[in-house]
Scaffold this active site. Sequence first.
Site, mmCIF file in Angstrom:
data_model
loop_
_atom_site.group_PDB
_atom_site.id
_atom_site.type_symbol
_atom_site.label_atom_id
_atom_site.label_comp_id
_atom_site.label_asym_id
_atom_site.label_seq_id
_atom_site.Cartn_x
_atom_site.Cartn_y
_atom_site.Cartn_z
ATOM 1 N NE ARG A 35 -5.043 -4.141 -20.132
ATOM 2 C CZ ARG A 35 -5.524 -3.670 -21.593
ATOM 3 N NH1 ARG A 35 -6.506 -2.975 -21.633
ATOM 4 N NH2 ARG A 35 -5.279 -4.208 -22.733
ATOM 5 C CG ASP A 57 -7.796 10.391 -24.287
ATOM 6 O OD1 ASP A 57 -6.651 9.703 -24.421
ATOM 7 O OD2 ASP A 57 -8.629 9.863 -23.869
ATOM 8 C CB THR A 80 -3.978 3.956 -22.432
ATOM 9 O OG1 THR A 80 -3.199 4.182 -23.586
ATOM 10 C CG2 THR A 80 -5.261 4.317 -22.187
ATOM 11 C CE1 TYR A 139 -4.312 0.393 -0.418
ATOM 12 C CE2 TYR A 139 -4.308 -1.646 0.709
ATOM 13 C CZ TYR A 139 -4.988 -0.582 -0.028
ATOM 14 O OH TYR A 139 -6.243 -0.872 -0.636
ATOM 15 C CE LYS A 148 -6.032 2.276 -25.732
ATOM 16 N NZ LYS A 148 -7.178 2.937 -25.756
ATOM 17 C CD GLU A 192 -4.841 4.738 0.775
ATOM 18 O OE1 GLU A 192 -4.665 5.279 1.947
ATOM 19 O OE2 GLU A 192 -5.797 3.974 0.545
#
Length: 414
Positions: A235, A200, A226, A54, A229, A56
């Site tokens: 991903r 984008d 992203t 974790y 691609k 955060e």
Amino acid sequence: MRSHETISVVDPEIWPHMQAEVRRQQETLELIASENHVSHAVLEALGTVFTNKYAEGYPGKRYYGGCANMDAVEDLARNRAKQLFKCDHVNVQPHSGSQANQAVYLSVLQPGDTILSLDLAHGGHLSHGMKINMTGLLYSVVHYGVDRKTERFDFDEIARLAREHKPRLIITGASAYPRLIDFTRFSEIAAEVGAIHMADIAHIAGMVAVGLHPSPVPTAGFVTTTTHKTLRGPRGGMTMCKEEFAKKLDSRVFPGLQGGPLMHCIAAKAVAFAEALKPEFRAYQEQILRNAKALAEALMSKGFRIVSGGTDNHLMLVDLRPAYPNVTGAAAEKWLESAGIITNKNMIPFDERKPVETSGLRLGTPALTTRGLKEDHMRTIASLIDRVLKGEGEAKAVEAVRGEVLAMCREYPL
Ligand SMILES: *Cc1c(COP(=O)(O)O)cnc(C)c1O
């Protein structure tokens, strides 16, 4: 159960599907424009113990102890991304492209505000204002499309829409637009009407990174992408912005939108960015473009119509109607898949068929280029596609093409 036992032993139900998927990727030609094959190093990073942690918060400001290695990796990812795209600020935590966009919406929009974006049916993305997406539900969405004749953007019309509707945010970038996008012109229109410009670049990020597509970073307030691609990473998503939005953006990604970051994905993003900074990556992107042009030209010579008459990037939209008026995109996708050629049906601009049928196919060359295929292979693949469609999925034609696809895949293994 001992912790070092492999998946094949621990989970014999999952394991055969994993093997089958490796085989499928090895033995089929991947023409889905949004997909790619990552390097072994990227895969390795995804399979590390970073998934256990974790983290955060942000480097130096975490809500959990034990984050020194997380900080080092996230700093590397951020610095490499900044080097790659020359942006003021970047957040590498968004779990996906859609969330990279949501972080921007949360940063600059109130519910009910107006967005001006590209119509999904003309190549836009669902996260840009589709009716049943959170964007369509929360915001007032106005769409621009492409010109019916040129199938390209008509900036006089886009400027007219912007003046009429006074959007708070203008979104550019696309999932199925085969031409260069004049981001500077969009930024000028946004400035004129007092809107913020979000570009984008999910699809074209690889080309933007190496300068083969004009970058929106100098003029847009936000640039999202992203990482999986043309950028050929894991991903995931990432959001870049001008310094003035940096603090707001970070607080909207966490805790505004997400909890703990996927640190194994961020490690893999860092690895992919390092790969993208090497000269070989520019050569790879150049080959993607040469392959796309060769594939589009070969298809046109077979009588297929290519939307807008060709391509400037890694993808093309094939209008099936002139060559095969009775073949839908859905049928073509299915027949081609049975021959080992993986594509996706896609609406063409002003399509009369429904989204589940479509008159078009979207084809892209990033994954084929990763395999090492070149222009001559693209000409062969155009013939293979034509043979399957001409046979209308007839078994003998499909089988013969499947054999040739397999031979090509075995000669160019992943
Ligand atoms: C693929 C894509 C996205 C979203 O990606 P996900 O990771 O699937 O959420 C966003 N915008 C555009 C233009 C895309 O093509």
